[in-house]
Design a protein around this motif. Structure first.
Motif, PDB file in Angstrom:
ATOM      1  N   GLY A 132       0.816  -1.201   0.000  1.00 18.37           N
ATOM      2  CA  GLY A 132       0.000   0.000   0.000  1.00 18.37           C
ATOM      3  C   GLY A 132       0.851   1.252   0.000  1.00 18.37           C
ATOM      4  N   LEU A 133       0.190   2.384   0.133  1.00 14.41           N
ATOM      5  CA  LEU A 133       0.875   3.665   0.008  1.00 14.41           C
ATOM      6  C   LEU A 133       1.880   3.886   1.134  1.00 14.41           C
ATOM      7  CD1 LEU A 133       1.179   6.239  -1.604  1.00 14.41           C
ATOM      8  CD2 LEU A 133      -0.794   7.188  -0.391  1.00 14.41           C
ATOM      9  N   LYS A 134       1.558   3.457   2.356  1.00  8.67           N
ATOM     10  CA  LYS A 134       2.512   3.620   3.455  1.00  8.67           C
ATOM     11  C   LYS A 134       3.792   2.849   3.176  1.00  8.67           C
ATOM     12  CE  LYS A 134       2.961   1.007   6.910  1.00  8.67           C
ATOM     13  NZ  LYS A 134       2.795   0.151   8.113  1.00  8.67           N
ATOM     14  N   THR A 135       3.655   1.581   2.776  1.00  8.64           N
ATOM     15  CA  THR A 135       4.830   0.747   2.506  1.00  8.64           C
ATOM     16  C   THR A 135       5.644   1.306   1.355  1.00  8.64           C
ATOM     17  OG1 THR A 135       3.709  -1.226   3.336  1.00  8.64           O
ATOM     18  CG2 THR A 135       5.566  -1.575   1.844  1.00  8.64           C
ATOM     19  N   ALA A 136       4.980   1.681   0.273  1.00 10.52           N
ATOM     20  CA  ALA A 136       5.691   2.222  -0.884  1.00 10.52           C
ATOM     21  C   ALA A 136       6.426   3.503  -0.527  1.00 10.52           C
ATOM     22  CB  ALA A 136       4.707   2.473  -2.029  1.00 10.52           C
ATOM     23  N   SER A 137       5.773   4.388   0.218  1.00  5.51           N
ATOM     24  CA  SER A 137       6.403   5.653   0.603  1.00  5.51           C
ATOM     25  C   SER A 137       7.579   5.417   1.532  1.00  5.51           C
ATOM     26  CB  SER A 137       5.371   6.561   1.294  1.00  5.51           C
ATOM     27  OG  SER A 137       4.303   6.868   0.427  1.00  5.51           O
ATOM     28  N   VAL A 151       2.697   7.507   6.175  1.00  6.44           N
ATOM     29  CA  VAL A 151       1.753   7.807   7.263  1.00  6.44           C
ATOM     30  C   VAL A 151       1.275   6.487   7.856  1.00  6.44           C
ATOM     31  CG1 VAL A 151      -0.420   8.913   7.911  1.00  6.44           C
ATOM     32  CG2 VAL A 151       1.044   9.954   6.151  1.00  6.44           C
ATOM     33  N   ASP A 152       1.832   6.124   9.011  1.00  5.10           N
ATOM     34  CA  ASP A 152       1.372   4.929   9.711  1.00  5.10           C
ATOM     35  C   ASP A 152       0.322   5.339  10.747  1.00  5.10           C
ATOM     36  OD1 ASP A 152       2.740   6.057  11.827  1.00  5.10           O
ATOM     37  OD2 ASP A 152       4.186   4.435  12.040  1.00  5.10           O
ATOM     38  N   THR A 153      -0.090   4.394  11.584  1.00  7.19           N
ATOM     39  CA  THR A 153      -1.164   4.692  12.538  1.00  7.19           C
ATOM     40  C   THR A 153      -0.747   5.752  13.549  1.00  7.19           C
ATOM     41  OG1 THR A 153      -0.454   2.827  13.924  1.00  7.19           O
ATOM     42  CG2 THR A 153      -2.199   2.415  12.334  1.00  7.19           C
ATOM     43  N   HIS A 154       0.532   5.776  13.933  1.00  3.66           N
ATOM     44  CA  HIS A 154       0.986   6.751  14.929  1.00  3.66           C
ATOM     45  C   HIS A 154       1.063   8.155  14.329  1.00  3.66           C
ATOM     46  CE1 HIS A 154       1.819   3.490  17.674  1.00  3.66           C
ATOM     47  NE2 HIS A 154       2.576   2.906  16.776  1.00  3.66           N
ATOM     48  N   VAL A 155       1.648   8.263  13.155  1.00  2.00           N
ATOM     49  CA  VAL A 155       1.716   9.561  12.470  1.00  2.00           C
ATOM     50  C   VAL A 155       0.303  10.084  12.226  1.00  2.00           C
ATOM     51  CG1 VAL A 155       2.442  10.754  10.359  1.00  2.00           C
ATOM     52  CG2 VAL A 155       3.946   9.036  11.416  1.00  2.00           C
ATOM     53  N   HIS A 156      -0.582   9.199  11.820  1.00  2.00           N
ATOM     54  CA  HIS A 156      -1.964   9.577  11.551  1.00  2.00           C
ATOM     55  C   HIS A 156      -2.652  10.068  12.822  1.00  2.00           C
ATOM     56  CE1 HIS A 156      -6.331   8.521  11.006  1.00  2.00           C
ATOM     57  NE2 HIS A 156      -6.121   9.211   9.904  1.00  2.00           N
ATOM     58  N   ARG A 157      -2.499   9.336  13.938  1.00  2.00           N
ATOM     59  CA  ARG A 157      -3.165   9.699  15.183  1.00  2.00           C
ATOM     60  C   ARG A 157      -2.695  11.058  15.687  1.00  2.00           C
ATOM     61  NH1 ARG A 157      -0.776   6.574  18.767  1.00  2.00           N
ATOM     62  NH2 ARG A 157      -1.752   4.765  17.809  1.00  2.00           N
TER      63      ARG A 157
END
Length: 237
Positions: A132-137, A151-157
């Motif tokens: 997905g986009l997180k892995t590719a980035s 943008v993982d869950t922590h960055v997003h939160r």
């Protein structure tokens, strides 16, 4: 009233400054081979880093090469990477990714991504099964210093609580608006990612965030709504 884009960009840089001061900055140097980074990040999905690392080490110790992992019995590979959640879905995806790389590149090497424009690199990685986009980035930023922001869950939160992104925006949709707030500087993007990741792991946790240890209360929408002016409740005796 919603903040103007330039105001939100200034706030993003202030969040960056304060959190890097708190958690420290890191040099942007590749820590792992790009294919290692890709497969490890696939294993990390919905899994903590300890189990990701254990699954990767078990896989490598059992099979010893990317070719052997590609050609392994899928049930055996699933069992080996079982410390990682959803191993039954990740194992065939890993094998499909490796098959695709060997077919297209002739070897287990992603170095060609260094020479591709960002959008082409993202497009190629996103075409891989289970990526997905997180892995590719993450692969493009960590391994090739491309100006992208995972943008993982922590960055997003953290971004959502502070108010840098809309409350209902999901992590995938958050990539573009967050990236637009920051300079196209891989070093800044990397340390923004790492600082918010650490903050989400240690302080701005999912349940009962430790706001008393956070340097962002005056910037934080969540704090102003849920904590400011609300004295802490006393625990029952």
């Amino acid at each position: 009233m919603e903040a103007e884009p330039q105001d939100r960009a200034r706030e993003a840089m202030e969040v960056y400054r304060r959190l890097v001061e708190l958690h420290g900055a890191r040099p942007l140097v590749p820590r792992r081979d790009p294919l290692h980074e890709l497969i490890s990040t696939m294993l990390s999905q919905r899994t903590n880093w300890r189990n990701e690392d254990l699954a990767y080490r078990r896989m490598w110790e059992r099979f010893g090469s990317w070719q052997a992992i590609r050609d392994a019995d899928v049930a055996e590979l699933t069992e080996v990477i079982s410390p990682s959640s959803f191993a039954e879905a990740k194992a065939p995806n890993i094998q499909r990714v490796l098959t695709r790389i060997f077919e297209e590149r002739g070897e287990a090497d992603l170095g060609f991504l260094a020479d591709l424009p960002v959008e082409q690199g993202l497009e190629w990685l996103l075409s891989l099964p289970g990526v997905g986009l997180k892995t590719a980035s993450l692969v493009l930023l960590f391994c090739f210093a491309k100006p992208v922001l995972p943008v993982d869950t922590h960055v997003h939160r953290v971004s959502q609580r502070v108010g840098l992104i809309a409350p209902r925006l999901n992590p995938t949709a958050a990539h573009a608006p967050l990236l637009a707030l920051l300079p196209a500087d891989p070093y800044v993007l990397y340390n923004f990612h790492m600082a918010l990741l650490r903050h989400g792991q240690k302080i701005c946790v999912f349940r009962d965030p430790h706001c008393e240890r956070c340097p962002l209360p005056d910037l934080c929408d969540w704090y102003q709504t849920h904590r400011a002016g609300h004295p802490p409740q006393e625990e029952n005796a």
